[in-house]
Enzyme design. Structure first.
Site, PDB file in Angstrom:
ATOM      1  N   ARG A   1      -5.531 -33.803  55.062  1.00 42.74           N
ATOM      2  CA  ARG A   1      -5.268 -34.445  53.780  1.00 42.74           C
ATOM      3  C   ARG A   1      -4.985 -33.048  52.760  1.00 42.74           C
ATOM      4  O   ARG A   1      -5.912 -31.987  52.720  1.00 42.74           O
ATOM      5  CB  ARG A   1      -6.642 -35.047  53.154  1.00 42.74           C
ATOM      6  CG  ARG A   1      -6.836 -35.314  51.841  1.00 42.74           C
ATOM      7  CD  ARG A   1      -7.978 -36.051  51.521  1.00 42.74           C
ATOM      8  NE  ARG A   1      -7.720 -37.513  51.853  1.00 42.74           N
ATOM      9  CZ  ARG A   1      -8.570 -38.368  51.718  1.00 42.74           C
ATOM     10  NH1 ARG A   1      -9.517 -38.502  50.864  1.00 42.74           N
ATOM     11  NH2 ARG A   1      -7.989 -39.700  52.044  1.00 42.74           N
TER      12      ARG A   1
ATOM     13  N   HIS B   1      -0.095 -42.050  51.339  1.00 40.78           N
ATOM     14  CA  HIS B   1      -1.229 -42.370  52.161  1.00 40.78           C
ATOM     15  C   HIS B   1      -1.055 -43.437  53.186  1.00 40.78           C
ATOM     16  O   HIS B   1      -1.249 -44.310  53.381  1.00 40.78           O
ATOM     17  CB  HIS B   1      -2.172 -42.684  51.220  1.00 40.78           C
ATOM     18  CG  HIS B   1      -3.795 -42.690  51.846  1.00 40.78           C
ATOM     19  ND1 HIS B   1      -3.951 -42.133  52.927  1.00 40.78           N
ATOM     20  CD2 HIS B   1      -5.067 -43.029  51.261  1.00 40.78           C
ATOM     21  CE1 HIS B   1      -5.208 -41.861  53.487  1.00 40.78           C
ATOM     22  NE2 HIS B   1      -5.859 -42.551  52.183  1.00 40.78           N
TER      23      HIS B   1
ATOM     24  N   GLN C   1      -3.758 -45.239  55.429  1.00 42.12           N
ATOM     25  CA  GLN C   1      -4.268 -46.461  54.506  1.00 42.12           C
ATOM     26  C   GLN C   1      -3.533 -47.590  54.469  1.00 42.12           C
ATOM     27  O   GLN C   1      -3.956 -48.682  54.820  1.00 42.12           O
ATOM     28  CB  GLN C   1      -4.306 -45.798  53.168  1.00 42.12           C
ATOM     29  CG  GLN C   1      -5.084 -46.800  52.167  1.00 42.12           C
ATOM     30  CD  GLN C   1      -6.349 -47.084  52.432  1.00 42.12           C
ATOM     31  OE1 GLN C   1      -7.154 -46.236  52.372  1.00 42.12           O
ATOM     32  NE2 GLN C   1      -6.802 -48.451  52.435  1.00 42.12           N
TER      33      GLN C   1
ATOM     34  N   ASP D   1      -5.719 -49.585  42.700  1.00 39.59           N
ATOM     35  CA  ASP D   1      -6.100 -48.092  43.113  1.00 39.59           C
ATOM     36  C   ASP D   1      -6.671 -47.714  41.894  1.00 39.59           C
ATOM     37  O   ASP D   1      -6.635 -48.200  40.644  1.00 39.59           O
ATOM     38  CB  ASP D   1      -5.166 -47.406  43.869  1.00 39.59           C
ATOM     39  CG  ASP D   1      -5.709 -46.397  44.458  1.00 39.59           C
ATOM     40  OD1 ASP D   1      -6.917 -45.924  44.584  1.00 39.59           O
ATOM     41  OD2 ASP D   1      -5.036 -45.324  44.970  1.00 39.59           O
TER      42      ASP D   1
ATOM     43  N   CYS E   1      -7.982 -49.643  48.190  1.00 42.26           N
ATOM     44  CA  CYS E   1      -8.057 -48.759  49.054  1.00 42.26           C
ATOM     45  C   CYS E   1      -9.678 -48.077  49.229  1.00 42.26           C
ATOM     46  O   CYS E   1      -9.911 -47.423  50.235  1.00 42.26           O
ATOM     47  CB  CYS E   1      -7.072 -47.569  49.250  1.00 42.26           C
ATOM     48  SG  CYS E   1      -6.987 -46.654  47.560  1.00 42.26           S
TER      49      CYS E   1
ATOM     50  N   ARG F   1      -9.369 -49.126  58.822  1.00 42.91           N
ATOM     51  CA  ARG F   1      -9.039 -47.753  59.021  1.00 42.91           C
ATOM     52  C   ARG F   1      -9.358 -47.277  60.232  1.00 42.91           C
ATOM     53  O   ARG F   1      -8.695 -46.440  60.953  1.00 42.91           O
ATOM     54  CB  ARG F   1      -9.660 -47.056  57.913  1.00 42.91           C
ATOM     55  CG  ARG F   1      -9.260 -47.463  56.443  1.00 42.91           C
ATOM     56  CD  ARG F   1      -7.790 -46.889  56.240  1.00 42.91           C
ATOM     57  NE  ARG F   1      -7.545 -45.575  56.341  1.00 42.91           N
ATOM     58  CZ  ARG F   1      -7.952 -44.423  55.861  1.00 42.91           C
ATOM     59  NH1 ARG F   1      -8.585 -44.554  54.378  1.00 42.91           N
ATOM     60  NH2 ARG F   1      -7.647 -43.163  56.067  1.00 42.91           N
TER      61      ARG F   1
HETATM   62  N1   CP Z   1      -9.208 -44.724  51.185  1.00 41.08           N
HETATM   63  C1   CP Z   1      -9.414 -43.608  51.290  1.00 41.08           C
HETATM   64  O1   CP Z   1      -8.715 -42.602  52.101  1.00 41.08           O
HETATM   65  O2   CP Z   1     -10.609 -43.239  51.245  1.00 41.08           O
HETATM   66  P1   CP Z   1     -11.517 -41.627  51.224  1.00 41.08           P
HETATM   67  O3   CP Z   1     -10.848 -40.748  50.170  1.00 41.08           O
HETATM   68  O4   CP Z   1     -12.921 -41.837  51.132  1.00 41.08           O
HETATM   69  O5   CP Z   1     -11.105 -41.106  52.584  1.00 41.08           O
HETATM   70  N1  NVA Z   2      -4.982 -42.748  45.032  1.00 39.88           N
HETATM   71  C1  NVA Z   2      -6.444 -42.214  45.460  1.00 39.88           C
HETATM   72  C2  NVA Z   2      -6.330 -42.552  46.748  1.00 39.88           C
HETATM   73  C3  NVA Z   2      -7.798 -42.391  47.155  1.00 39.88           C
HETATM   74  C4  NVA Z   2      -7.990 -42.589  48.707  1.00 39.88           C
HETATM   75  C5  NVA Z   2      -6.113 -40.788  45.173  1.00 39.88           C
HETATM   76  O1  NVA Z   2      -5.376 -40.229  45.583  1.00 39.88           O
HETATM   77  O2  NVA Z   2      -7.311 -40.071  44.599  1.00 39.88           O
END
Ligand code: CP
Ligand code: NVA
Length: 316
Positions: free
Chosen positions: A106, A133, A136, A229, A269, A297
């Site tokens: 990440r 993502h 996801q 989101d 998500c 997930r």
């Molecule tokens: N949806 C998602 O990726 O959640 P987290 O940021 O908690 O991993």
């Molecule tokens: N769009 C959000 C998704 C988190 C899982 C972010 O990037 O913060």
């Protein structure tokens, strides 16, 4: 299968492969019970699971997924690595890939994932970047198939931030798979041109329908999936004031959902900012599938790892 096989964009799996992984995820879920080790396909394999940003779902679901397949996760936080003291992304990837069989990352900048992939001798999997993502969205497609019975006929309305990383993966996947997707967002936050043109090019081949509007009512009318989101993704905090002001009309609430006109599921998500992009009434309501979506997930990531790692063996 070409090796290392990276999964950085949702388009790194061809449409037929996405469908296979989704079906595999559904079948892994059917045969799942908590605590059971599913199979040993990752036995003696280790994975670096790397975070430059906070995570709850991705952090835990990858850790558990790898263990349930017999593998060993090594959870890493960027702030504790030499990366924080200036070691390059390329050197970090070179070194990690001498120890582990896969890097799940990440990152703040999508370009860092691409750089890791260039220098890694093992697969690099995107666990969220500012751009996409994909794990996801693979799970989300599994959830849509689970709830609607099939992907064909899905009419997805995404509301709020048109520059959202989850939306980009969803848009590209929908375009590749021939689904219908409507995006309702303030024009200032419509998807960037390169993502849109890629999606439109894929749609011209697959028959997908892509609609972009400023009108949230138009987007939800006749939809069977309503998705939102957060309005301020991680890393966009300095734009928070403008985002909250412009996206306010795109809140998913009961009044807006009266315009759907048929049965639908609500997806997010997570994490959600209750009272901003979605009300409590909707996220806790009967059409919300967000907890199953979060659970999926785990299953889809097992399916993805299974697909990537057992197909490699086939080629030996
Ligand atoms: N949806 C998602 O990726 O959640 P987290 O940021 O908690 O991993
Ligand atoms: N769009 C959000 C998704 C988190 C899982 C972010 O990037 O913060």
């Amino acid at each position: 299968m070409k090796w290392p096989r990276h999964y950085i964009s949702v388009l790194d799996l061809a449409p037929g492969e996405m469908k296979r992984v989704i079906d595999l995820g559904l079948s892994m879920k059917r045969n799942y019970y908590r605590g059971k080790r599913s199979m040993d396909i990752l036995r003696d394999r280790s994975f670096a699971v790397f975070f430059e940003k906070p995570s709850t779902r991705t952090r835990v679901s990858f850790d558990v997924a790898i263990r349930q397949l017999g593998g060993h996760p090594v959870i890493l936080y960027a702030s504790e690595l030499q990366l924080a003291r200036g070691e390059t992304v390329a050197d970090t990837a070179r070194v990690l890939s001498r120890y582990v069989d896969g890097i799940i990352a990440r990152v703040k900048k999508h370009a860092h994932l691409e750089e890791m992939a260039r220098y890694s001798s093992v697969p690099v999997i995107n666990a969220l970047s500012d751009r996409e993502h994909p794990v996801q969205v693979l799970g989300d497609l599994m959830t849509i198939k689970e709830k609607l019975g099939s992907l064909e006929g899905a009419r997805i309305a995404f509301l709020g931030d048109g520059t959202d990383n989850v939306l980009y993966s969803l848009l590209l996947a929908a375009a590749a798979l021939g689904l219908e997707i409507r995006v309702a967002a303030p024009q200032r936050f419509w998807p960037e041109e390169d993502v849109l043109s890629k999606a439109r090019q894929l749609a011209s081949e697959s028959g997908a329908v892509i609609r972009l509007t400023e009108d949230p009512v138009e987007a939800v009318r006749g939809a069977n999936v309503v998705y939102t989101d957060v309005w301020v993704s991680m890393g966009r905090e300095e734009e928070a004031g403008e985002r909250l002001r412009l996206m306010n009309p795109y809140q998913v609430n009961t009044e807006l959902l009266e315009n759907v006109g048929g049965s639908y599921i609500f997806m997010h998500c997570l994490p959600a900012h209750r009272g901003q992009e979605v009300t409590d009434e909707v996220i806790d309501g009967p059409n919300s599938v967000v907890w199953d979506q979060a659970e999926n997930r785990l299953h889809i990531q097992k399916a993805l790892l299974y697909y990537l790692y057992t197909r490699r063996e086939e080629k030996k």
